[in-house]
Design an enzyme around this catalytic site. Structure first.
Site, PDB file in Angstrom:
ATOM      1  N   GLY A  73       0.648  -1.211   0.054  1.00 49.91           N
ATOM      2  CA  GLY A  73       0.012  -0.058   0.103  1.00 49.91           C
ATOM      3  C   GLY A  73       1.025   1.236  -0.023  1.00 49.91           C
ATOM      4  N   ARG A 124     -12.440   2.782   4.101  1.00 44.94           N
ATOM      5  CA  ARG A 124     -13.997   3.168   4.037  1.00 44.94           C
ATOM      6  C   ARG A 124     -14.442   3.142   2.562  1.00 44.94           C
ATOM      7  NH1 ARG A 124     -16.950   6.726   7.706  1.00 44.94           N
ATOM      8  NH2 ARG A 124     -15.138   7.097   8.752  1.00 44.94           N
ATOM      9  N   ARG A 183     -19.458   4.404   9.797  1.00 38.23           N
ATOM     10  CA  ARG A 183     -18.335   4.033  10.740  1.00 38.23           C
ATOM     11  C   ARG A 183     -18.143   2.459  11.384  1.00 38.23           C
ATOM     12  NH1 ARG A 183     -14.154   7.207  12.908  1.00 38.23           N
ATOM     13  NH2 ARG A 183     -13.556   6.479  15.078  1.00 38.23           N
ATOM     14  N   ASP A 232      -0.255  12.566  14.691  1.00 39.09           N
ATOM     15  CA  ASP A 232      -0.949  13.783  15.391  1.00 39.09           C
ATOM     16  C   ASP A 232      -0.055  14.675  16.220  1.00 39.09           C
ATOM     17  OD1 ASP A 232      -3.682  12.540  14.395  1.00 39.09           O
ATOM     18  OD2 ASP A 232      -3.010  10.997  15.913  1.00 39.09           O
ATOM     19  N   HIS A 251      -6.979   8.216  17.951  1.00 38.54           N
ATOM     20  CA  HIS A 251      -6.583   8.741  16.669  1.00 38.54           C
ATOM     21  C   HIS A 251      -7.914   9.005  15.831  1.00 38.54           C
ATOM     22  CE1 HIS A 251      -4.576   9.526  12.598  1.00 38.54           C
ATOM     23  NE2 HIS A 251      -5.262   8.663  12.365  1.00 38.54           N
TER      24      HIS A 251
HETATM   25  P1  NAD Z   1      -3.455   1.673   1.370  1.00 37.15           P
HETATM   26  O1  NAD Z   1      -5.022   1.363   0.882  1.00 37.15           O
HETATM   27  O2  NAD Z   1      -2.644   2.300   0.079  1.00 37.15           O
HETATM   28  O3  NAD Z   1      -2.888   0.184   1.479  1.00 37.15           O
HETATM   29  C1  NAD Z   1      -3.555  -0.809   2.498  1.00 37.15           C
HETATM   30  C2  NAD Z   1      -2.868  -2.076   1.985  1.00 37.15           C
HETATM   31  O4  NAD Z   1      -3.558  -3.145   2.996  1.00 37.15           O
HETATM   32  C3  NAD Z   1      -3.380  -2.565   0.338  1.00 37.15           C
HETATM   33  O5  NAD Z   1      -2.382  -2.781  -0.350  1.00 37.15           O
HETATM   34  C4  NAD Z   1      -4.065  -3.765   1.008  1.00 37.15           C
HETATM   35  O6  NAD Z   1      -4.020  -4.821  -0.066  1.00 37.15           O
HETATM   36  C5  NAD Z   1      -3.866  -4.211   2.419  1.00 37.15           C
HETATM   37  N1  NAD Z   1      -4.478  -5.121   3.039  1.00 37.15           N
HETATM   38  C6  NAD Z   1      -5.959  -4.890   3.184  1.00 37.15           C
HETATM   39  N2  NAD Z   1      -6.374  -6.011   4.082  1.00 37.15           N
HETATM   40  C7  NAD Z   1      -5.148  -6.581   4.495  1.00 37.15           C
HETATM   41  C8  NAD Z   1      -5.056  -7.715   4.998  1.00 37.15           C
HETATM   42  N3  NAD Z   1      -6.044  -8.186   5.863  1.00 37.15           N
HETATM   43  N4  NAD Z   1      -3.835  -8.173   5.232  1.00 37.15           N
HETATM   44  C9  NAD Z   1      -2.792  -7.622   4.632  1.00 37.15           C
HETATM   45  N5  NAD Z   1      -3.006  -6.636   3.860  1.00 37.15           N
HETATM   46  C10 NAD Z   1      -4.229  -5.860   3.880  1.00 37.15           C
HETATM   47  O7  NAD Z   1      -3.656   2.472   2.560  1.00 37.15           O
HETATM   48  P2  NAD Z   1      -2.603   3.149   3.345  1.00 37.15           P
HETATM   49  O8  NAD Z   1      -2.707   4.732   2.741  1.00 37.15           O
HETATM   50  O9  NAD Z   1      -1.394   2.386   3.040  1.00 37.15           O
HETATM   51  O10 NAD Z   1      -3.119   3.225   4.573  1.00 37.15           O
HETATM   52  C11 NAD Z   1      -3.239   2.207   5.658  1.00 37.15           C
HETATM   53  C12 NAD Z   1      -4.111   2.450   6.567  1.00 37.15           C
HETATM   54  O11 NAD Z   1      -3.498   3.518   7.647  1.00 37.15           O
HETATM   55  C13 NAD Z   1      -5.535   3.009   6.388  1.00 37.15           C
HETATM   56  O12 NAD Z   1      -6.294   2.345   7.235  1.00 37.15           O
HETATM   57  C14 NAD Z   1      -5.695   4.311   6.777  1.00 37.15           C
HETATM   58  O13 NAD Z   1      -6.455   4.993   7.069  1.00 37.15           O
HETATM   59  C15 NAD Z   1      -4.432   4.413   7.974  1.00 37.15           C
HETATM   60  N6  NAD Z   1      -3.675   5.356   8.269  1.00 37.15           N
HETATM   61  C16 NAD Z   1      -3.487   5.783   9.534  1.00 37.15           C
HETATM   62  C17 NAD Z   1      -2.655   6.632  10.119  1.00 37.15           C
HETATM   63  C18 NAD Z   1      -2.642   7.113  11.643  1.00 37.15           C
HETATM   64  O14 NAD Z   1      -2.026   8.027  11.957  1.00 37.15           O
HETATM   65  N7  NAD Z   1      -2.916   6.265  12.662  1.00 37.15           N
HETATM   66  C19 NAD Z   1      -2.553   7.721   9.266  1.00 37.15           C
HETATM   67  C20 NAD Z   1      -2.703   7.609   7.944  1.00 37.15           C
HETATM   68  C21 NAD Z   1      -3.272   6.369   7.455  1.00 37.15           C
HETATM   69  C1  LMR Z   2      -4.957  10.459   8.943  1.00 33.79           C
HETATM   70  O1  LMR Z   2      -4.758  10.943  10.283  1.00 33.79           O
HETATM   71  O2  LMR Z   2      -4.010  11.038   7.955  1.00 33.79           O
HETATM   72  C2  LMR Z   2      -5.488   9.390   8.678  1.00 33.79           C
HETATM   73  O3  LMR Z   2      -5.782   8.510   9.722  1.00 33.79           O
HETATM   74  C3  LMR Z   2      -6.645   9.738   7.938  1.00 33.79           C
HETATM   75  C4  LMR Z   2      -7.441   8.573   7.270  1.00 33.79           C
HETATM   76  O4  LMR Z   2      -8.762   8.607   7.520  1.00 33.79           O
HETATM   77  O5  LMR Z   2      -6.938   7.731   6.587  1.00 33.79           O
END
Ligand code: NAD
Ligand code: LMR
Length: 326
Positions: A14, A92, A98, A159, A187
């Protein structure tokens, strides 16, 4: 040179994965003398792009990269893991509430918790990044009864870093010159970035910043920053999220700087009146591969209300998936 440690990353093909893996392999997470084996998990449909990422990792000829494995089976990807970054999650979709997102990810994180319990090292340190990160960490923790529950954490470092950047811009200083910031809670948009104990260039932040700016601009800007990035970029934050994941794990493994603290979502022990067991963001100091909460901070009425609001949201999330907790 030290013996290699095993770092598992889910969702490795991802967006965040693409910014994260190269920095781990370069030694930015665990230090310049620590070789790593990367164990990458992806769903079957993403195995081909994952192979492309592996080719690029090879092509960097990183001196610290001692091996790379790929799998679509969590038990295999978590085998003997020392550090696990749970990034992969279901995004989502259109019309999804949610609660639907919570349920979809609860299924993923309960299976991955069980796999961690079976396959990872007993000392494994786990960071949930995939959203809803705090509740995903809670689900994985409850499904891994043989592992240390304190080792299940979620990421609020992004954050924390966002809040530092807003303060530095406002005052005209560097983020390095800010100490004592805390992000409390979830978060999500209910998180509470708290400057009450913060010092900027050695001066108390509440003396430098107008209360109105803190309450009407700073707090909502940090709370809404993820949504603002999605709006501007058309995709959620990735490089900054990966950078924050590196910061979280590096500080946990190697320690926070002398005198400083950071924010990590960790299982509450009841401190500050937060329900024991919730994965809640607290001020923490790290040393010797462990973290401890910063205790005894004075909490005023405004802060108490904000801390309770974000705790209430976490209780609601937990209650929505309670039937999936063993
Ligand atoms: P993305 O969609 O680019 O990548 C997610 C990857 O996870 C995809 O390649 C998908 O195939 C894989 N995936 C889905 N289900 C899976 C499973 N069961 N096992 C293994 N892999 C699986 O998303 P991204 O931009 O890399 O973001 C990933 C997550 O991080 C999202 O949930 C996003 O909301 C979250 N996020 C959190 C924060 C934070 O501060 N905590 C910040 C940004 C994003
Ligand atoms: C962020 O804080 O950038 C992400 O958690 C936002 C999101 O919903 O993927």
């Amino acid at each position: 040179m030290k013996a290699p440690v095993r770092v598992s990353v889910t969702g490795a093909a991802g967006q965040i994965g693409y910014s994260l893996l190269f920095r781990i392999a370069a030694g930015e997470m665990l230090g310049p003398d620590q070789p790593v084996v990367l164990q990458l998990l992806e769903i079957p449909e993403a195995q081909e792009p994952l192979q492309g990422v592996v080719m690029e990792l090879e092509d960097c000829a990183f001196p610290l990269l001692a091996g790379v494995t790929t799998s679509d089976r969590a038990e295999e990807a978590f085998a003997d893991a020392d550090y696990v970054l749970l990034v992969g999650a279901k995004p989502r979709g259109p019309g999804m509430e949610r609660k639907d997102l919570l349920e979809a990810n609860a299924a993923i994180f309960s299976a991955q918790g069980q796999a961690l319990n079976q396959a990872a090292r007993p000392s494994v340190k786990v960071l949930a990044v995939g959203n809803p990160a705090n509740t995903n960490a809670l689900i994985a923790q409850h499904n891994a009864p043989d592992l240390d529950p304190r080792h299940f954490t979620a990421m609020t470092r992004l954050d924390h870093n966002r809040a530092l950047a807003q303060l530095a811009n406002r005052v005209g200083c560097h983020t390095r010159e800010i100490r004592g910031l805390t992000v409390w809670g979830n978060h999500s948009a209910t998180q509470y970035p708290d400057i009450s104990h913060c010092e900027i260039q050695g001066r108390p932040a509440p003396e430098l910043l107008e209360t109105e700016w803190v309450r009407e601009t700073f707090i909502p800007t940090v709370q809404q920053r993820g949504a603002a990035i999605i709006k501007a970029r058309g995709a959620s934050s990735a490089a900054s999220a990966a950078s924050a994941a590196i910061d979280h794990m590096r500080d946990w493994a190697l320690g926070t700087p002398e005198g400083a603290w950071t924010s990590m979502a960790v299982p509450s022990d009841g401190s500050y009146g937060i329900d024991a067991g919730l994965i809640y963001s607290f001020p923490v100091r790290c040393s010797g591969g462990d973290y401890r909460l910063v205790e005894g901070l004075a909490i005023d009425d405004f802060s108490r209300e904000r801390m309770e609001a974000t705790a209430a949201e976490l209780r609601e999330e937990r209650d929505a998936i309670r039937h999936l907790l063993p």
